[in-house]
Motif scaffolding. Sequence first.
Motif, PDB file in Angstrom:
ATOM      1  N   ARG A   1       0.808  -1.222   0.000  1.00  0.00           N
ATOM      2  CA  ARG A   1       0.000   0.000   0.000  1.00  0.00           C
ATOM      3  C   ARG A   1       0.837   1.266   0.000  1.00  0.00           C
ATOM      4  O   ARG A   1       0.299   2.358  -0.205  1.00  0.00           O
ATOM      5  N   LYS A   2       2.121   1.117   0.287  1.00  0.00           N
ATOM      6  CA  LYS A   2       3.013   2.272   0.282  1.00  0.00           C
ATOM      7  C   LYS A   2       4.323   1.837  -0.327  1.00  0.00           C
ATOM      8  O   LYS A   2       5.041   1.037   0.264  1.00  0.00           O
ATOM      9  N   ILE A   3       4.623   2.305  -1.505  1.00  0.00           N
ATOM     10  CA  ILE A   3       5.862   1.932  -2.165  1.00  0.00           C
ATOM     11  C   ILE A   3       6.662   3.200  -2.427  1.00  0.00           C
ATOM     12  O   ILE A   3       6.136   4.158  -2.995  1.00  0.00           O
TER      13      ILE A   3
ATOM     14  N   LYS B   1      13.129   7.866  -9.384  1.00  0.00           N
ATOM     15  CA  LYS B   1      12.482   8.109 -10.678  1.00  0.00           C
ATOM     16  C   LYS B   1      12.743   6.996 -11.683  1.00  0.00           C
ATOM     17  O   LYS B   1      11.961   6.822 -12.615  1.00  0.00           O
ATOM     18  N   ASP B   2      13.795   6.196 -11.466  1.00  0.00           N
ATOM     19  CA  ASP B   2      14.027   5.037 -12.340  1.00  0.00           C
ATOM     20  C   ASP B   2      13.030   3.908 -12.095  1.00  0.00           C
ATOM     21  O   ASP B   2      12.846   3.053 -12.949  1.00  0.00           O
ATOM     22  N   HIS B   3      12.432   3.880 -10.919  1.00  0.00           N
ATOM     23  CA  HIS B   3      11.600   2.737 -10.537  1.00  0.00           C
ATOM     24  C   HIS B   3      10.141   3.100 -10.309  1.00  0.00           C
ATOM     25  O   HIS B   3       9.354   2.257  -9.887  1.00  0.00           O
ATOM     26  N   VAL B   4       9.776   4.324 -10.601  1.00  0.00           N
ATOM     27  CA  VAL B   4       8.396   4.718 -10.327  1.00  0.00           C
ATOM     28  C   VAL B   4       7.402   3.931 -11.191  1.00  0.00           C
ATOM     29  O   VAL B   4       6.322   3.583 -10.739  1.00  0.00           O
ATOM     30  N   GLU B   5       7.814   3.576 -12.408  1.00  0.00           N
ATOM     31  CA  GLU B   5       6.903   2.785 -13.251  1.00  0.00           C
ATOM     32  C   GLU B   5       6.757   1.361 -12.725  1.00  0.00           C
ATOM     33  O   GLU B   5       5.661   0.788 -12.749  1.00  0.00           O
ATOM     34  N   ASP B   6       7.870   0.763 -12.243  1.00  0.00           N
ATOM     35  CA  ASP B   6       7.786  -0.563 -11.616  1.00  0.00           C
ATOM     36  C   ASP B   6       6.873  -0.521 -10.392  1.00  0.00           C
ATOM     37  O   ASP B   6       6.069  -1.425 -10.162  1.00  0.00           O
ATOM     38  N   ALA B   7       7.025   0.535  -9.614  1.00  0.00           N
ATOM     39  CA  ALA B   7       6.226   0.662  -8.403  1.00  0.00           C
ATOM     40  C   ALA B   7       4.741   0.778  -8.735  1.00  0.00           C
ATOM     41  O   ALA B   7       3.900   0.173  -8.071  1.00  0.00           O
TER      42      ALA B   7
ATOM     43  N   ILE C   1       0.344   9.426  -6.401  1.00  0.00           N
ATOM     44  CA  ILE C   1       1.792   9.563  -6.316  1.00  0.00           C
ATOM     45  C   ILE C   1       2.106  10.938  -5.733  1.00  0.00           C
ATOM     46  O   ILE C   1       1.575  11.947  -6.203  1.00  0.00           O
ATOM     47  N   GLU C   2       2.948  10.939  -4.704  1.00  0.00           N
ATOM     48  CA  GLU C   2       3.396  12.205  -4.126  1.00  0.00           C
ATOM     49  C   GLU C   2       4.913  12.233  -4.100  1.00  0.00           C
ATOM     50  O   GLU C   2       5.556  11.197  -4.010  1.00  0.00           O
ATOM     51  N   GLU C   3       5.468  13.424  -4.141  1.00  0.00           N
ATOM     52  CA  GLU C   3       6.924  13.555  -4.047  1.00  0.00           C
ATOM     53  C   GLU C   3       7.353  13.446  -2.591  1.00  0.00           C
ATOM     54  O   GLU C   3       6.686  13.958  -1.700  1.00  0.00           O
ATOM     55  N   VAL C   4       8.455  12.756  -2.367  1.00  0.00           N
ATOM     56  CA  VAL C   4       9.023  12.630  -1.022  1.00  0.00           C
ATOM     57  C   VAL C   4      10.532  12.828  -1.104  1.00  0.00           C
ATOM     58  O   VAL C   4      11.125  12.781  -2.177  1.00  0.00           O
ATOM     59  N   LYS C   5      11.137  13.017   0.055  1.00  0.00           N
ATOM     60  CA  LYS C   5      12.590  13.112   0.150  1.00  0.00           C
ATOM     61  C   LYS C   5      13.064  12.323   1.356  1.00  0.00           C
ATOM     62  O   LYS C   5      12.341  12.200   2.347  1.00  0.00           O
ATOM     63  N   GLY C   6      14.285  11.817   1.276  1.00  0.00           N
ATOM     64  CA  GLY C   6      14.936  11.238   2.446  1.00  0.00           C
ATOM     65  C   GLY C   6      14.545   9.824   2.781  1.00  0.00           C
ATOM     66  O   GLY C   6      14.816   9.350   3.877  1.00  0.00           O
ATOM     67  N   VAL C   7      13.890   9.110   1.850  1.00  0.00           N
ATOM     68  CA  VAL C   7      13.528   7.716   2.066  1.00  0.00           C
ATOM     69  C   VAL C   7      14.162   6.894   0.960  1.00  0.00           C
ATOM     70  O   VAL C   7      14.228   7.327  -0.185  1.00  0.00           O
ATOM     71  N   LYS C   8      14.628   5.692   1.305  1.00  0.00           N
ATOM     72  CA  LYS C   8      15.289   4.853   0.307  1.00  0.00           C
ATOM     73  C   LYS C   8      14.269   4.209  -0.621  1.00  0.00           C
ATOM     74  O   LYS C   8      13.198   3.779  -0.196  1.00  0.00           O
ATOM     75  N   CYS C   9      14.616   4.131  -1.902  1.00  0.00           N
ATOM     76  CA  CYS C   9      13.805   3.423  -2.893  1.00  0.00           C
ATOM     77  C   CYS C   9      13.630   1.961  -2.490  1.00  0.00           C
ATOM     78  O   CYS C   9      14.568   1.348  -1.984  1.00  0.00           O
ATOM     79  N   ASN C  10      12.450   1.391  -2.720  1.00  0.00           N
ATOM     80  CA  ASN C  10      12.203  -0.015  -2.411  1.00  0.00           C
ATOM     81  C   ASN C  10      12.871  -0.952  -3.415  1.00  0.00           C
ATOM     82  O   ASN C  10      12.935  -2.151  -3.188  1.00  0.00           O
ATOM     83  N   TYR C  11      13.381  -0.439  -4.515  1.00  0.00           N
ATOM     84  CA  TYR C  11      13.902  -1.285  -5.591  1.00  0.00           C
ATOM     85  C   TYR C  11      15.412  -1.181  -5.758  1.00  0.00           C
ATOM     86  O   TYR C  11      16.011  -1.995  -6.447  1.00  0.00           O
TER      87      TYR C  11
END
Length: 53
Positions: free
Chosen positions: A4-6, A10-16, A30-40
Amino acid sequence: MDSRKIYACKDHVEDAMDDFINYEETFPIIEEVKGVKCNYCENDSCYIIKSKE
Ligand SMILES: [Zn+2]
């Protein structure tokens, strides 16, 4: 992974988005965020993909 939260860079937003739609069978917001690691990958994420509620 909590489908429910991925977080995605920007390389992985389509996969997400694909993963979200597969799990939730609905379109995410989709919202912009900062300071969190990509899940992929190891990059910082730029976006959170999440359900509307
Ligand atoms: Zn990534």
